[in-house]
Design a protein around this motif. Structure first.
Motif, PDB file in Angstrom:
ATOM      1  N   LEU A   1      34.389 -30.207 -26.576  1.00  0.00           N
ATOM      2  CA  LEU A   1      35.364 -29.207 -26.168  1.00  0.00           C
ATOM      3  C   LEU A   1      34.729 -27.865 -25.808  1.00  0.00           C
ATOM      4  O   LEU A   1      33.679 -27.496 -26.348  1.00  0.00           O
ATOM      5  N   ILE A   2      35.394 -27.145 -24.923  1.00  0.00           N
ATOM      6  CA  ILE A   2      35.003 -25.792 -24.569  1.00  0.00           C
ATOM      7  C   ILE A   2      35.312 -24.867 -25.742  1.00  0.00           C
ATOM      8  O   ILE A   2      36.417 -24.893 -26.299  1.00  0.00           O
ATOM      9  N   LYS A   3      34.358 -24.019 -26.122  1.00  0.00           N
ATOM     10  CA  LYS A   3      34.541 -23.101 -27.244  1.00  0.00           C
ATOM     11  C   LYS A   3      34.189 -21.670 -26.827  1.00  0.00           C
ATOM     12  O   LYS A   3      33.275 -21.443 -26.034  1.00  0.00           O
ATOM     13  N   SER A   4      34.921 -20.727 -27.396  1.00  0.00           N
ATOM     14  CA  SER A   4      34.621 -19.313 -27.178  1.00  0.00           C
ATOM     15  C   SER A   4      35.132 -18.521 -28.371  1.00  0.00           C
ATOM     16  O   SER A   4      36.196 -18.832 -28.915  1.00  0.00           O
ATOM     17  N   MET A   5      34.401 -17.487 -28.758  1.00  0.00           N
ATOM     18  CA  MET A   5      34.879 -16.574 -29.796  1.00  0.00           C
ATOM     19  C   MET A   5      35.441 -15.299 -29.198  1.00  0.00           C
ATOM     20  O   MET A   5      35.900 -14.418 -29.932  1.00  0.00           O
ATOM     21  N   THR A   6      35.418 -15.175 -27.863  1.00  0.00           N
ATOM     22  CA  THR A   6      35.848 -13.927 -27.227  1.00  0.00           C
ATOM     23  C   THR A   6      36.977 -14.100 -26.220  1.00  0.00           C
ATOM     24  O   THR A   6      37.724 -13.162 -25.965  1.00  0.00           O
ATOM     25  N   ASN A   7      37.120 -15.296 -25.632  1.00  0.00           N
ATOM     26  CA  ASN A   7      38.117 -15.505 -24.598  1.00  0.00           C
ATOM     27  C   ASN A   7      39.062 -16.637 -24.998  1.00  0.00           C
ATOM     28  O   ASN A   7      38.685 -17.810 -24.936  1.00  0.00           O
ATOM     29  N   PRO A   8      40.304 -16.323 -25.394  1.00  0.00           N
ATOM     30  CA  PRO A   8      41.227 -17.382 -25.841  1.00  0.00           C
ATOM     31  C   PRO A   8      41.654 -18.333 -24.740  1.00  0.00           C
ATOM     32  O   PRO A   8      42.156 -19.420 -25.030  1.00  0.00           O
ATOM     33  N   ARG A   9      41.469 -17.946 -23.477  1.00  0.00           N
ATOM     34  CA  ARG A   9      41.801 -18.848 -22.374  1.00  0.00           C
ATOM     35  C   ARG A   9      40.645 -19.783 -22.045  1.00  0.00           C
ATOM     36  O   ARG A   9      40.763 -20.636 -21.171  1.00  0.00           O
ATOM     37  N   GLU A  10      39.542 -19.624 -22.739  1.00  0.00           N
ATOM     38  CA  GLU A  10      38.387 -20.517 -22.586  1.00  0.00           C
ATOM     39  C   GLU A  10      37.967 -21.063 -23.939  1.00  0.00           C
ATOM     40  O   GLU A  10      36.776 -21.237 -24.209  1.00  0.00           O
ATOM     41  N   ASN A  11      38.949 -21.344 -24.772  1.00  0.00           N
ATOM     42  CA  ASN A  11      38.655 -21.850 -26.103  1.00  0.00           C
ATOM     43  C   ASN A  11      39.650 -22.935 -26.493  1.00  0.00           C
ATOM     44  O   ASN A  11      40.840 -22.653 -26.662  1.00  0.00           O
ATOM     45  N   ALA A  12      39.174 -24.151 -26.603  1.00  0.00           N
ATOM     46  CA  ALA A  12      39.974 -25.251 -27.155  1.00  0.00           C
ATOM     47  C   ALA A  12      39.620 -25.345 -28.634  1.00  0.00           C
ATOM     48  O   ALA A  12      38.652 -26.005 -29.015  1.00  0.00           O
ATOM     49  N   LEU A  13      40.390 -24.631 -29.452  1.00  0.00           N
ATOM     50  CA  LEU A  13      40.055 -24.536 -30.869  1.00  0.00           C
ATOM     51  C   LEU A  13      39.989 -25.912 -31.519  1.00  0.00           C
ATOM     52  O   LEU A  13      39.105 -26.195 -32.322  1.00  0.00           O
ATOM     53  N   HIS A  14      40.954 -26.758 -31.188  1.00  0.00           N
ATOM     54  CA  HIS A  14      40.966 -28.145 -31.633  1.00  0.00           C
ATOM     55  C   HIS A  14      41.358 -29.022 -30.449  1.00  0.00           C
ATOM     56  O   HIS A  14      41.864 -28.528 -29.434  1.00  0.00           O
ATOM     57  N   LEU A  15      41.201 -30.324 -30.608  1.00  0.00           N
ATOM     58  CA  LEU A  15      41.577 -31.238 -29.540  1.00  0.00           C
ATOM     59  C   LEU A  15      43.059 -31.123 -29.202  1.00  0.00           C
ATOM     60  O   LEU A  15      43.443 -31.215 -28.028  1.00  0.00           O
ATOM     61  N   ASP A  16      43.903 -30.896 -30.224  1.00  0.00           N
ATOM     62  CA  ASP A  16      45.336 -30.813 -29.936  1.00  0.00           C
ATOM     63  C   ASP A  16      45.730 -29.514 -29.237  1.00  0.00           C
ATOM     64  O   ASP A  16      46.901 -29.313 -28.909  1.00  0.00           O
ATOM     65  N   CYS A  17      44.765 -28.638 -28.995  1.00  0.00           N
ATOM     66  CA  CYS A  17      45.017 -27.445 -28.188  1.00  0.00           C
ATOM     67  C   CYS A  17      44.894 -27.731 -26.689  1.00  0.00           C
ATOM     68  O   CYS A  17      45.242 -26.871 -25.871  1.00  0.00           O
ATOM     69  N   CYS A  18      44.394 -28.909 -26.335  1.00  0.00           N
ATOM     70  CA  CYS A  18      44.265 -29.235 -24.913  1.00  0.00           C
ATOM     71  C   CYS A  18      44.682 -30.673 -24.586  1.00  0.00           C
ATOM     72  O   CYS A  18      44.612 -31.081 -23.432  1.00  0.00           O
ATOM     73  N   PHE A  19      45.158 -31.432 -25.585  1.00  0.00           N
ATOM     74  CA  PHE A  19      45.551 -32.819 -25.331  1.00  0.00           C
ATOM     75  C   PHE A  19      46.459 -33.313 -26.449  1.00  0.00           C
ATOM     76  O   PHE A  19      46.218 -33.027 -27.624  1.00  0.00           O
ATOM     77  N   GLN A  20      47.518 -34.035 -26.066  1.00  0.00           N
ATOM     78  CA  GLN A  20      48.334 -34.721 -27.062  1.00  0.00           C
ATOM     79  C   GLN A  20      49.175 -35.811 -26.406  1.00  0.00           C
ATOM     80  O   GLN A  20      49.835 -35.558 -25.390  1.00  0.00           O
ATOM     81  N   PRO A  21      49.169 -37.012 -26.974  1.00  0.00           N
ATOM     82  CA  PRO A  21      50.060 -38.070 -26.486  1.00  0.00           C
ATOM     83  C   PRO A  21      51.503 -37.783 -26.885  1.00  0.00           C
ATOM     84  O   PRO A  21      51.772 -37.156 -27.921  1.00  0.00           O
ATOM     85  N   VAL A  22      52.443 -38.263 -26.063  1.00  0.00           N
ATOM     86  CA  VAL A  22      53.868 -38.202 -26.392  1.00  0.00           C
ATOM     87  C   VAL A  22      54.509 -39.528 -25.993  1.00  0.00           C
ATOM     88  O   VAL A  22      54.035 -40.209 -25.078  1.00  0.00           O
ATOM     89  N   GLY A  23      55.587 -39.886 -26.687  1.00  0.00           N
ATOM     90  CA  GLY A  23      56.261 -41.141 -26.385  1.00  0.00           C
ATOM     91  C   GLY A  23      55.372 -42.346 -26.597  1.00  0.00           C
ATOM     92  O   GLY A  23      54.531 -42.372 -27.496  1.00  0.00           O
ATOM     93  N   LYS A  24      55.532 -43.362 -25.753  1.00  0.00           N
ATOM     94  CA  LYS A  24      54.737 -44.587 -25.859  1.00  0.00           C
ATOM     95  C   LYS A  24      53.492 -44.576 -24.981  1.00  0.00           C
ATOM     96  O   LYS A  24      52.498 -45.242 -25.298  1.00  0.00           O
ATOM     97  N   ASP A  25      53.541 -43.832 -23.862  1.00  0.00           N
ATOM     98  CA  ASP A  25      52.450 -43.975 -22.903  1.00  0.00           C
ATOM     99  C   ASP A  25      52.175 -42.708 -22.105  1.00  0.00           C
ATOM    100  O   ASP A  25      51.541 -42.761 -21.058  1.00  0.00           O
ATOM    101  N   LYS A  26      52.619 -41.560 -22.593  1.00  0.00           N
ATOM    102  CA  LYS A  26      52.465 -40.322 -21.843  1.00  0.00           C
ATOM    103  C   LYS A  26      51.590 -39.334 -22.615  1.00  0.00           C
ATOM    104  O   LYS A  26      51.362 -39.499 -23.805  1.00  0.00           O
ATOM    105  N   ALA A  27      51.125 -38.293 -21.907  1.00  0.00           N
ATOM    106  CA  ALA A  27      50.240 -37.327 -22.549  1.00  0.00           C
ATOM    107  C   ALA A  27      50.343 -35.973 -21.862  1.00  0.00           C
ATOM    108  O   ALA A  27      50.645 -35.877 -20.674  1.00  0.00           O
TER     109      ALA A  27
END
Length: 304
Positions: free
Chosen positions: A185-211
């Protein structure tokens, strides 16, 4: 005893730990910030106040109870941020794994020990000290375990790097029947728009087959392409950098059909409804100023 079962992100939720915002303590100083978004609001004087955060967690709690979910809460420890229960532990299948979180947050574990004591000892796993892993980086999808990590040489200097490759290997060893896929993941301590703090900050499945996914959160573009291939392009909701900043992917599923989302997420909520989901909208904007949202606040214990 508390029964454990979680195999994916969208099975019907029956029991969950929901964080609390009471007696959260004063706004931290800039040097105490764990992430760039919190730092941004500390410096701007817009860091969330306790009353607003209590109101927001209460609204979430009300929705969960309305769907018959058993909601456990941490014990109150004054002057301690106890909102983001996802980080301190997580359930895979019928095992509860204690996360090795940032040392400054170790007291948060003490606040849920009254819950942990109700779990069968043989179902409780504690990772070795050198294994770094937080629940926000672990996403379950049936036979898959998606794990966010950071492979940069500066891992030890970044507060925003929360799960190391030893954490990935630990999960591979623990669950040999799962397909464990790591994402750098992309990490930054200075720019919150360039920081995926955790995987669920940039990806999550929903329903049966969507994300829901933010392609710019991955250091390796092929990781995004792998997800797109797995779910199918027609089943993916792609978010922008600004939407990632607002935590669009950090919503929470009560079931395959019911999703709790932030009420300001107009574009996402419209898409979800268009896909046939029932969306429960709650206010969570103030809590989102700490770079965590609905999924971050929850620790599911049992899903059908």
């Amino acid at each position: 005893m508390i029964k454990l079962q979680v195999t994916n992100e969208t099975g019907r939720l029956r029991a969950v730990v929901l964080g609390i915002a009471n007696q959260n303590g004063p706004a931290p100083k800039a040097e105490e910030a764990y992430d760039p978004k919190s730092l941004e609001h500390i410096l701007a004087g817009t860091y969330p106040v306790e009353s607003d955060m209590i109101f927001e967690t209460s609204a979430f709690h009300d929705v969960l109870e309305r769907y018959g979910v058993k909601v456990y809460r941490p014990e109150l420890i004054p002057d301690l941020n106890q909102i983001f229960s996802r980080d301190i532990g997580f359930v895979v299948d019928h095992y509860f794994i204690k996360a090795n979180i940032l040392p400054d947050r170790a007291e948060e574990w003490r606040a849920i020990e009254h819950i942990i004591k109700q779990i069968a000892p043989h179902d409780l796993i504690e990772a070795p000290e050198e294994v770094h892993i937080e629940g926000g980086d672990v996403i379950l999808w049936n036979e898959y375990l998606f794990v966010g990590t950071y492979k940069g040489d500066d891992y030890s200097t970044l507060n925003t790097a929360r799960t190391n490759m030893r954490g990935v290997q630990f999960l591979r060893d623990m669950f040999p029947n799962k397909m464990v896929k790591e994402f750098d993941l992309i990490k930054s301590m200075t720019n919150p728009r360039e920081n995926a703090l955790h995987l669920d900050c940039c990806f999550q499945p929903v329903g049966k087959d969507k994300a829901i996914i933010y392609p710019g959160g991955f250091r390796n573009p092929t990781d995004y392409l792998d997800i797109r291939k797995l779910f199918g392009g027609e089943n993916i909701f792609t978010i922008t950098a600004d939407e990632m900043y607002e935590m669009y992917s950090n919503i929470f599923s009560i079931s395959e059909k019911v999703i709790v989302s932030e009420r300001r997420f107009d574009r996402l909520n419209y898409w979800l409804r268009d896909q046939g989901f029932h969306v429960e909208e709650v206010p969570y904007h103030e809590i989102g100023k700490q770079e965590g949202l609905l999924r971050c606040s929850t620790l599911p214990l049992y899903r059908d």
